[in-house]
Design a protein around this motif. Sequence first.
Motif, PDB file in Angstrom:
ATOM      1  N   ILE A   1       4.472   9.535  -7.380  1.00 51.02           N
ATOM      2  CA  ILE A   1       4.653  10.774  -8.143  1.00 51.02           C
ATOM      3  C   ILE A   1       5.878  10.697  -9.036  1.00 51.02           C
ATOM      4  N   PHE A   2       6.996  10.256  -8.487  1.00 51.18           N
ATOM      5  CA  PHE A   2       8.240  10.204  -9.266  1.00 51.18           C
ATOM      6  C   PHE A   2       8.208   9.089 -10.308  1.00 51.18           C
TER       7      PHE A   2
ATOM      8  N   GLY B   1      -4.900   6.336 -10.860  1.00 54.55           N
ATOM      9  CA  GLY B   1      -5.748   6.037 -12.015  1.00 54.55           C
ATOM     10  C   GLY B   1      -5.032   6.276 -13.331  1.00 54.55           C
ATOM     11  N   TRP B   2      -4.220   7.330 -13.376  1.00 53.22           N
ATOM     12  CA  TRP B   2      -3.480   7.615 -14.597  1.00 53.22           C
ATOM     13  C   TRP B   2      -2.422   6.546 -14.866  1.00 53.22           C
ATOM     14  N   ALA B   3      -1.784   6.094 -13.801  1.00 53.67           N
ATOM     15  CA  ALA B   3      -0.790   5.024 -13.958  1.00 53.67           C
ATOM     16  C   ALA B   3      -1.447   3.739 -14.445  1.00 53.67           C
TER      17      ALA B   3
ATOM     18  N   PHE C   1       7.520  -3.118 -14.968  1.00 56.25           N
ATOM     19  CA  PHE C   1       8.744  -3.118 -14.174  1.00 56.25           C
ATOM     20  C   PHE C   1       8.764  -1.908 -13.239  1.00 56.25           C
ATOM     21  N   ILE C   2       8.326  -0.771 -13.732  1.00 57.42           N
ATOM     22  CA  ILE C   2       8.213   0.426 -12.888  1.00 57.42           C
ATOM     23  C   ILE C   2       7.157   0.210 -11.803  1.00 57.42           C
ATOM     24  N   ALA C   3       6.045  -0.423 -12.175  1.00 58.84           N
ATOM     25  CA  ALA C   3       5.000  -0.713 -11.197  1.00 58.84           C
ATOM     26  C   ALA C   3       5.501  -1.668 -10.110  1.00 58.84           C
ATOM     27  N   LYS C   4       6.359  -2.604 -10.471  1.00 57.21           N
ATOM     28  CA  LYS C   4       6.936  -3.513  -9.479  1.00 57.21           C
ATOM     29  C   LYS C   4       7.807  -2.748  -8.493  1.00 57.21           C
ATOM     30  N   ILE C   5       8.598  -1.816  -9.009  1.00 57.57           N
ATOM     31  CA  ILE C   5       9.434  -0.994  -8.125  1.00 57.57           C
ATOM     32  C   ILE C   5       8.553  -0.188  -7.158  1.00 57.57           C
ATOM     33  N   TRP C   6       7.486   0.408  -7.696  1.00 59.74           N
ATOM     34  CA  TRP C   6       6.569   1.193  -6.865  1.00 59.74           C
ATOM     35  C   TRP C   6       5.942   0.334  -5.758  1.00 59.74           C
ATOM     36  N   ALA C   7       5.434  -0.852  -6.116  1.00 54.68           N
ATOM     37  CA  ALA C   7       4.797  -1.719  -5.126  1.00 54.68           C
ATOM     38  C   ALA C   7       5.800  -2.212  -4.091  1.00 54.68           C
ATOM     39  N   THR C   8       7.005  -2.558  -4.533  1.00 56.99           N
ATOM     40  CA  THR C   8       8.021  -3.066  -3.613  1.00 56.99           C
ATOM     41  C   THR C   8       8.450  -1.992  -2.622  1.00 56.99           C
TER      42      THR C   8
END
Length: 360
Positions: A142-143, A236-238, A168-175
């Motif tokens: 969400i954030f 899905g939006w991401a 890079f944001i997606a990497k932070i989310w997955a990590t």
Amino acid sequence: MEVVSHSSTTILHRFGYKDSRFSTASSLLPQSCTYRGLNPHCFPHKRAVLRNSTNSAQSRYSCVPRKDDGVSWNYFKPKEELNRTYSNNKICNQNRLSRYIVVRSELAETGYPDASYPLSEHKLSSKVRGICFYVVTAFTAIFLFLLMLVVHPFVLLFDRYRRKAQYFIAKIWATLTVTPFIKIKYEGLENLPPPDIPAVYVSNHQSFLDIYTLLTLGRSFKFISKTSIFLYPIIGWAMFLLGVIPLKRMDSRSQLDCLKRCMDLTKKGASVFFFPEGTRSKDGKLGSFKKGAFSVAAKTKVPVVPITLKGTGKIMPAGMEGILNLGSVEVVIHKPIEGSDPEELCNKARKTIADELNHQ
């Protein structure tokens, strides 16, 4: 089982049957009655015993009285339908249940030989861990999704095809999602091409966790996903903001459009990611590879980077995304493969991944 009694023998002698075979209870007579289908020496007072016997049920014959020349005797007539007894039904149901447990548990444990428990007997801790996993990933998404929305206009202006900021944001989310639950070990990171060099990445596919694991590599490669996933809120939006390529699996026109878009992206400097098996493996075995990814690499003259994922199938088996077992994941990046023949590239990549999986 004795069929001919002493009284039966007396009756035989009375009608002229002097053969010594019928002087005592013989084991040959039940065999004759059961398998040959016609015998004049099966008597009505033993009919109930024969009808309920195991041999009679298995051979589908019954003892039927008949008269001939004033002598009452029996012959055996095949039954068109023989109802199962209660015990046979019970044994059959038990066998069916045991096969169900083994087959379904093999799916749950991705085909390993020691998988022999029903699906309903998963540990409570695995289910609780799975719930916690989704709570963490939803809360984090969400954030970070809001952050993606903020930077998206700048991404479209300055980095429309690679979208490094979004990845890079997606990497932070997955990590942040996998670190509390799973330990990931990397091998062969030196084989990854530089971020600015386009490539076609391919990997085996065993679990929903594969996406999370691959995003932790920090490479901005475009995944290919079925169109229904884009309808999921937040996730899905991401994916749309990341530039993930939609695909309708059973639509040949959509498949061609997908390959054309992949070639356009690689020509413009972006990388793409394929699961050549097409779907997740349910038995842990490597499936056959489709050639679409390798056709893109051959036509655009970019390298193919094979990646082997180990352990994701046991931690979160395909079709059982609600649980999260204990375990670790290993990511092996192999040396890039180059060539102009899609068939050759496909065979080399599959052999590389298969050999690595056989070593686990």
